[in-house]
Scaffold this motif. Structure first.
Motif, mmCIF file in Angstrom:
data_model
loop_
_atom_site.group_PDB
_atom_site.id
_atom_site.type_symbol
_atom_site.label_atom_id
_atom_site.label_comp_id
_atom_site.label_asym_id
_atom_site.label_seq_id
_atom_site.Cartn_x
_atom_site.Cartn_y
_atom_site.Cartn_z
ATOM 1 N N PRO B 397 0.845 -1.196 0.000
ATOM 2 C CA PRO B 397 0.000 0.000 0.000
ATOM 3 C C PRO B 397 0.879 1.244 0.000
ATOM 4 N N LYS B 398 0.335 2.346 -0.490
ATOM 5 C CA LYS B 398 1.098 3.600 -0.489
ATOM 6 C C LYS B 398 1.536 3.945 0.930
ATOM 7 N N GLY B 399 2.752 4.394 1.053
ATOM 8 C CA GLY B 399 3.230 4.810 2.358
ATOM 9 C C GLY B 399 3.882 3.701 3.170
ATOM 10 N N ALA B 400 3.803 2.457 2.689
ATOM 11 C CA ALA B 400 4.441 1.354 3.422
ATOM 12 C C ALA B 400 5.951 1.586 3.472
ATOM 13 N N VAL B 401 6.544 1.224 4.594
ATOM 14 C CA VAL B 401 7.978 1.455 4.781
ATOM 15 C C VAL B 401 8.769 0.225 4.324
ATOM 16 N N ARG B 402 9.655 0.447 3.378
ATOM 17 C CA ARG B 402 10.481 -0.631 2.858
ATOM 18 C C ARG B 402 11.250 -1.292 4.006
ATOM 19 N N GLY B 403 11.414 -2.588 3.950
ATOM 20 C CA GLY B 403 12.120 -3.295 5.016
ATOM 21 C C GLY B 403 11.123 -3.756 6.066
ATOM 22 N N GLU B 404 10.471 -2.796 6.680
ATOM 23 C CA GLU B 404 9.485 -3.097 7.719
ATOM 24 C C GLU B 404 8.297 -3.877 7.141
ATOM 25 N N TRP B 405 7.781 -3.356 6.024
ATOM 26 C CA TRP B 405 6.592 -3.963 5.427
ATOM 27 C C TRP B 405 6.893 -5.395 4.939
ATOM 28 N N GLU B 406 8.036 -5.574 4.277
ATOM 29 C CA GLU B 406 8.384 -6.911 3.778
ATOM 30 C C GLU B 406 8.432 -7.924 4.919
ATOM 31 N N ALA B 407 9.019 -7.512 6.057
ATOM 32 C CA ALA B 407 9.237 -8.448 7.157
ATOM 33 C C ALA B 407 7.948 -8.791 7.903
ATOM 34 N N SER B 408 6.945 -7.924 7.786
ATOM 35 C CA SER B 408 5.697 -8.191 8.518
ATOM 36 C C SER B 408 4.595 -8.649 7.562
ATOM 37 N N THR B 409 3.846 -7.710 7.020
ATOM 38 C CA THR B 409 2.749 -8.067 6.113
ATOM 39 C C THR B 409 3.271 -8.830 4.892
ATOM 40 N N GLY B 410 4.417 -8.390 4.386
ATOM 41 C CA GLY B 410 4.968 -9.033 3.199
ATOM 42 C C GLY B 410 5.139 -10.530 3.388
ATOM 43 N N LYS B 411 5.642 -10.907 4.533
ATOM 44 C CA LYS B 411 5.870 -12.327 4.814
ATOM 45 C C LYS B 411 4.547 -13.099 4.809
ATOM 46 N N GLN B 412 3.525 -12.490 5.413
ATOM 47 C CA GLN B 412 2.199 -13.133 5.420
ATOM 48 C C GLN B 412 1.663 -13.283 3.995
ATOM 49 N N ILE B 413 1.909 -12.254 3.212
ATOM 50 C CA ILE B 413 1.434 -12.306 1.825
ATOM 51 C C ILE B 413 2.101 -13.466 1.080
ATOM 52 N N SER B 414 3.417 -13.620 1.258
ATOM 53 C CA SER B 414 4.121 -14.701 0.566
ATOM 54 C C SER B 414 3.587 -16.068 0.978
ATOM 55 N N ALA B 415 3.359 -16.234 2.287
ATOM 56 C CA ALA B 415 2.810 -17.513 2.752
ATOM 57 C C ALA B 415 1.434 -17.750 2.119
ATOM 58 N N PHE B 416 0.636 -16.684 2.046
ATOM 59 C CA PHE B 416 -0.699 -16.785 1.441
ATOM 60 C C PHE B 416 -0.594 -17.176 -0.036
ATOM 61 N N VAL B 417 0.314 -16.511 -0.752
ATOM 62 C CA VAL B 417 0.492 -16.816 -2.180
ATOM 63 C C VAL B 417 0.979 -18.265 -2.359
ATOM 64 N N HIS B 418 1.936 -18.678 -1.542
ATOM 65 C CA HIS B 418 2.447 -20.049 -1.645
ATOM 66 C C HIS B 418 1.358 -21.083 -1.338
ATOM 67 N N ASP B 419 0.514 -20.762 -0.359
ATOM 68 C CA ASP B 419 -0.613 -21.655 -0.061
ATOM 69 C C ASP B 419 -1.508 -21.818 -1.293
ATOM 70 N N ARG B 420 -1.845 -20.677 -1.894
ATOM 71 C CA ARG B 420 -2.747 -20.716 -3.051
ATOM 72 C C ARG B 420 -2.102 -21.478 -4.216
ATOM 73 N N VAL B 421 -0.830 -21.191 -4.472
ATOM 74 C CA VAL B 421 -0.126 -21.865 -5.565
ATOM 75 C C VAL B 421 -0.163 -23.379 -5.362
ATOM 76 N N THR B 422 0.062 -23.777 -4.131
ATOM 77 C CA THR B 422 0.076 -25.209 -3.837
ATOM 78 C C THR B 422 -1.312 -25.812 -4.053
ATOM 79 N N GLN B 423 -2.338 -25.071 -3.608
ATOM 80 C CA GLN B 423 -3.706 -25.557 -3.820
ATOM 81 C C GLN B 423 -4.037 -25.680 -5.302
ATOM 82 N N TRP B 424 -3.452 -24.819 -6.101
ATOM 83 C CA TRP B 424 -3.705 -24.842 -7.546
ATOM 84 C C TRP B 424 -2.805 -25.850 -8.272
ATOM 85 N N GLY B 425 -2.088 -26.644 -7.507
ATOM 86 C CA GLY B 425 -1.235 -27.662 -8.133
ATOM 87 C C GLY B 425 0.037 -27.094 -8.717
#
Lengths: 482, 482
Positions: B397-425
Motif C-alpha cells: 500500500p502507499k506509504g508502506a515502509v520498505r524493510g518493515e513492510w516486507e518483514a511483517s505483512t509481506g511475509k504473510q502475503i508470501s505464505a498466502f500466495v504459496h498456499d494458493r499456488v500449492t492448492q492450484w497444483g
C-alpha cells in the motif's frame, strides 16, 4: 517370512478372487517372456484395478516379505518382467489399470493409467487429430507403464526422444506402499530433485508406475521418404549432418544398412525390390514429415537435400518415394532385416549405442575385428544412425547349429562386442534395457561409480529389496557372483 | 571433527596458497549473495583447478567433517551458494575451472568445465555460427555449473526447455570424493537409472558438478517480434494456443503483462513508448524466429497469425516490430517491469508456476483474493505465459515502509500466495530454486511422499550431510524446526 498360504489368503481377501489368481491356467501365460527366453514361477498373479489397490498390495507384500515382479504387456526384450524360478515372488500385472483419466486436446496432453496399450493411445490421439510421438514393434501389447519403466525407444527417437521425453508427469507406488504423485505437469518446477526422472527407466526396481501424463503432438500431415545409395557409412554420417542442417526440423528418421542386409531381405522377401538400379555399399532411408498441406514444400526440401548431397558426393544415387505405397515398401526393406538375417542362420544380436559421431568408425573397425577373431562370422551393423543406436548382428558361420552356437561361441562374441562398445564409450543397452539378460554384463562393464550410486539409491528406496529383485541393478560388487 | 587449523593447513597443502584462501579480503566478497539478502562465514575459500583437485578436496573435507558450500558465479536467487553464519563450512568455488574441453561444431555439442561463464559460452557458440539456447539476466556472471545445479530457466524455455534439456553429459564429484563421469553423450542409453538427472537441479546437495557436455543449436537468422493488446489474460491463453498451432516451430517467446505493468514502465522509463495507440487491459509480447534467409516467410507467418487472431477476436489490436531497434524496444517494456515496480515502492515478488492451462484463471482469481485479504495492495501477474511461470508481484500500500513492510505483512502475503499456488497444483519455485530462502516453505507445503524420497536419497548419497547443508532439502520432518 510368513507361509505362502497366509500371503495368498490375504492377497485374495484384499484384491478379490478376480484380482488375485493362483490358477496355473491364468498365471502361467505370464511366467514366460514373449520370446520364450526367460521363464519363472510365482505365488500368484495380482491384477489390481486402482492405484489404491496397488498401494495396499505393495504394503501387504512388504509385511509378508514377498518380492514383486511388475508386469505390463510382457513384451520386454530383456526378461525384466519375468520372475525367477524360486517361486517366491508374486507377479503384479498393471493391465487392468487401463483408464484414460484425462485428455486435454488443446493443451496436447493425456493422463492415462499404466495398463493402457500403446496402440490404444495412438488411436485415441489420432481421433483427436493428434499423435503420440513414440512407436515400436510391440505397440499392440506394450503398455504405457512398461514403456516408461524401460524408457523405451523405437523409430521416432531421432526427432522426439525416448519415452523419457514424453513423460510430463508420473504417479508411482513406492516400496513402502506410499504413492508418489506428480501427475500435474508444470513446465517449470524447481522444487528439489526431479524424482520422476529416477523412476523412468528403473524397470520397476524403485517403484511401480501406475499412471502418467504424456505429451501429445500435432498430427503429421505429410511425409516424404527417400532412399539413397552411398559408398560408406562414413558418407552416411556426412549425409545425416547435411540433412540435419537443411531439414533438421522435419527429420523424423534416418536409418542406414549395408548391402549385405539389403541382399538378405531381397532373398528372403520375394516381393521386395531394390529401389535403386545400381549397386552400392551402403544405403540410407530418410523420412521427412510436415504439417498437413505442406507436402509440396516438403518434397521440394527433399529434392534440394538430394541435389546438394549429390554435389558434395555424399551420396551416389537416390530416389524419393513417389507415393505412400512406395514409402511403405522402402520402410519394409528396413523392417525385414532382422527376420531375413534370422532365416539365414543363427546370429547374435546386440542393441548397442555409441556416440553418434563415432558410429561410422565403430562399424567400420569393430565389424572386421569380430570377423577376424571369430572366423566364418559376418558382422553387420545397421539401424538408427541418427541416434547412434546400432543393431549389431553377428551371423554364425555356415553350418552352425542353432542353440548350440549361441550358447558357446555366440556368448563369447557378445562379451567381445560389449567389451568393444564399452571401450568406445558406448552403451551395452541402447533401448532394450538391462532386465535379467544384461545385469551381469552391466556389473562387469559398468562404471563403478555409477554402479555404486545405483546400489545406494536402490538400497535406500527399497531397503527390503522386494521391488523386481534380480533385475537391472547388479547388487553384488563388481566381479562377485550376485 | 578436527581443529579448523589442521583442516586449513591440510587444505592449503593440497591446493596451494593460490587454491585455498583465508584472507578476508579474498574470501568475504563471496560470503554474501549478489542481492545482499544472505550473508555467512566460512573457514576459507577453496578454488581447485581440476576435477582431481575437487575430488581430493572433497575427500579431505570428509576426513575433517567440514561442510562444503559449492559456488559458481554467486548470482543465484535463493541464497543456495551462501554459507550459514556458524563459520564451520568451507566455500568451494568452481570459477577457476573454466576450460572448454571440447567443441564439436558438426555434432553441435560442447564439453566445458563448471566455471565457464554463460556469456563466454554464448560468444564461443556465436563465433562458430551456433548458439546455446538458454539465457538469463545474470549471464555475465552465472556459470555452467551453477546453471546446471539450479536447473536454471530464463527467457527461452518455451521452445528449448530449462538447463536440464541442454545437458547431454555430466561430470560431478560425489560426497565421498568419487568422480561420477558421464560426459560422453549417447542419444540412447538404457543402462539403469539416469543418474545425471538426479544431479541436475540438486543445488550441490548430492554432488558438485565439475563439467558438462551441452547441446548447441543452429544460429538464429531472423526474428519477428510482435506486440498485441488484449481484453484479458484468458484471451492471451487462446492466442497462445493459436500461435502454437500455426507457428509452433518458430515460437521462441510468449510473454504477457497487464496494463498496470505497462503504465509503471512508461512512468519509470522516460524514453519508453506504448507500441499501440489505444488502451488495452492486457498485452502479449511474442517472438518468432527462423533460420537465416527465412525472414520474409517468418513475417508472413506472423501476419497470418495476427489476421486469424483478430478474426477470432482473441486480440484487440497488434503491431509487428518494423526493425531490430523496435523489437528491442518491445522487449525492453517487458524487461523493465521489475525495476519499474520497485521504483513505486516495496513489493513481494514470487517466482511461481501453475499448469499452463490454469495460469489465466489463477491470475484472475488469486490477484483479487490477495488484494481483498491485504487491503491497499496491488497484485500483478506477468511473465512467461507459455511456460506457466508467473512473476506474481504484490505491491505494498502507499506509504508502506520498505524493510518493515516486507518483514511483517509481506511475509504473510508470501505464505498466502504459496498456499494458493500449492492448492492450484503449482510450484512455489518455478525457476529460482529453493536454496535457503524457500527451504522451510518447501518443508511446509511440499508433497510429503516426495519430501521423504528427497530425504532418503540425500541421506543415502551424502550420509555425513556435508554437501551444501541447510539448502534445498528440508531434512527435518514436516512441521518441525529443521
Amino acid at each position: 517370512m510368513s507361509e505362502p498360504q497366509a500371503f495368498i489368503a490375504a492377497a485374495t481377501e484384499l484384491l478379490g478372487a478376480r484380482g488375485f489368481a493362483t490358477d496355473p491356467e491364468l498365471v502361467s501365460p505370464w511366467l514366460t517372456d514373449w520370446r520364450g527366453r526367460y521363464s519363472g514361477r510365482a505365488l500368484g498373479l495380482a491384477s489390481p484395478a486402482s492405484t489404491a489397490e496397488v498401494s495396499a498390495f505393495v504394503r501387504l507384500c512388504g509385511e509378508h516379505g514377498v518380492p514383486i515382479v511388475p508386469q505390463g504387456g510382457n513384451s520386454g526384450m530383456s526378461g525384466g518382467a519375468t520372475p525367477d524360478d524360486t517361486g517366491s515372488a508374486v507377479l503384479l500385472s498393471l493391465r487392468k489399470m487401463d483408464a484414460i483419466r484425462d485428455l486435454d486436446v488443446a493443451g496436447r496432453q493425456v493422463t492415462c493409467e499404466a495398463g493402457v496399450i500403446l496402440q490404444n493411445l495412438h488411436d485415441l490421439a489420432e481421433k483427436n487429430r493428434l499423435r503420440f510421438p513414440l512407436t515400436l514393434g510391440g505397440k499392440g501389447s506394450a503398455t504405457i507403464g512398461g514403456l516408461i519403466s524401460t524408457n523405451a525407444g523405437g523409430t521416432q527417437v531421432l526427432r522426439h526422444g525416448t519415452m523419457r521425453a514424453q513423460v510430463l508427469g508420473l504417479e508411482a507406488v513406492l516400496a513402502d506402499g506410499s504413492v508418489f504423485e506428480s501427475l500435474i505437469p508444470l513446465k517449470k518446477d524447481n522444487r528439489g530433485f526431479d524424482l520422476k526422472q529416477m523412476l523412468i527407466g528403473s524397470e520397476g526396481t524403485l517403484g511401480i508406475v501406475t499412471a502418467a501424463t504424456l505429451r501429445l503432438m500435432p498430427e503429421i500431415g505429410e511425409r516424404t521418404v527417400l532412399w539413397a545409395g552411398l559408398d560408406s557409412i562414413g558418407s552416411a554420417r556426412e549425409f545425416l549432418l547435411l540433412a540435419d542442417e537443411l531439414v533438421g526440423e522435419s527429420l523424423e528418421g534416418f536409418e542406414v544398412l549395408p548391402a549385405h542386409c539389403l541382399e538378405s531381405v531381397l532373398a528372403h522377401v520375394p516381393t521386395a525390390r531394390s529401389p535403386l538400379a545400381g549397386a552400392h555399399s551402403w544405403f540410407a532411408l530418410v523420412e521427412l514429415v510436415a504439417a498437413p498441406g505442406q507436402g509440396e514444400a516438403l518434397r521440394q526440401s527433399a529434392e534440394n537435400l538430394l541435389t546438394m548431397a549429390m554435389e558434395r558426393r555424399l551420396i551416389e544415387d537416390a530416389t524419393i518415394a513417389a507415393n505412400e505405397a512406395q514409402a511403405e515398401a522402402f520402410w519394409r526393406l528396413r523392417d525385414e532385416i532382422a527376420p531375413a538375417e534370422r532365416a539365414i542362420g543363427p546370429a547374435m544380436q546386440h542393441d548397442i549405442s555409441v556416440p553418434v559421431s563415432t558410429m561410422a568408425k565403430f562399424v567400420e573397425q569393430v565389424g572386421p575385428e569380430v570377423e577376424a577373431r571369430f572366423p566364418g562370422t559376418t558382422a553387420v551393423g545397421f539401424g538408427h544412425l541418427g541416434d547412434g543406436n546400432i543393431h549389431f548382428h553377428v551371423l554364425a558361420p555356415k553350418g552352425a547349429v542353432r542353440g548350440e552356437w549361441e550358447a558357446s561361441t555366440g556368448k563369447q562374441i557378445s562379451a567381445f562386442v560389449h567389451d568393444r562398445v564399452t571401450q568406445w564409450g558406448g552403451s551395452i543397452s541402447a533401448e532394450h534395457g538391462i532386465g535379467q539378460m544384461k545385469r551381469d554384463e552391466l556389473g562387469r562393464l559398468g562404471n563403478p561409480v555409477a554402479l555404486a550410486m545405483m546400489r545406494t539409491i536402490k538400497n535406500a528406496l527399497d531397503p527390503k529389496g522386494l521391488l523386481n529383485p534380480g533385475k537391472l541393478v547388479p547388487l553384488a560388487p563388481e566381479g562377485a557372483t550376485p
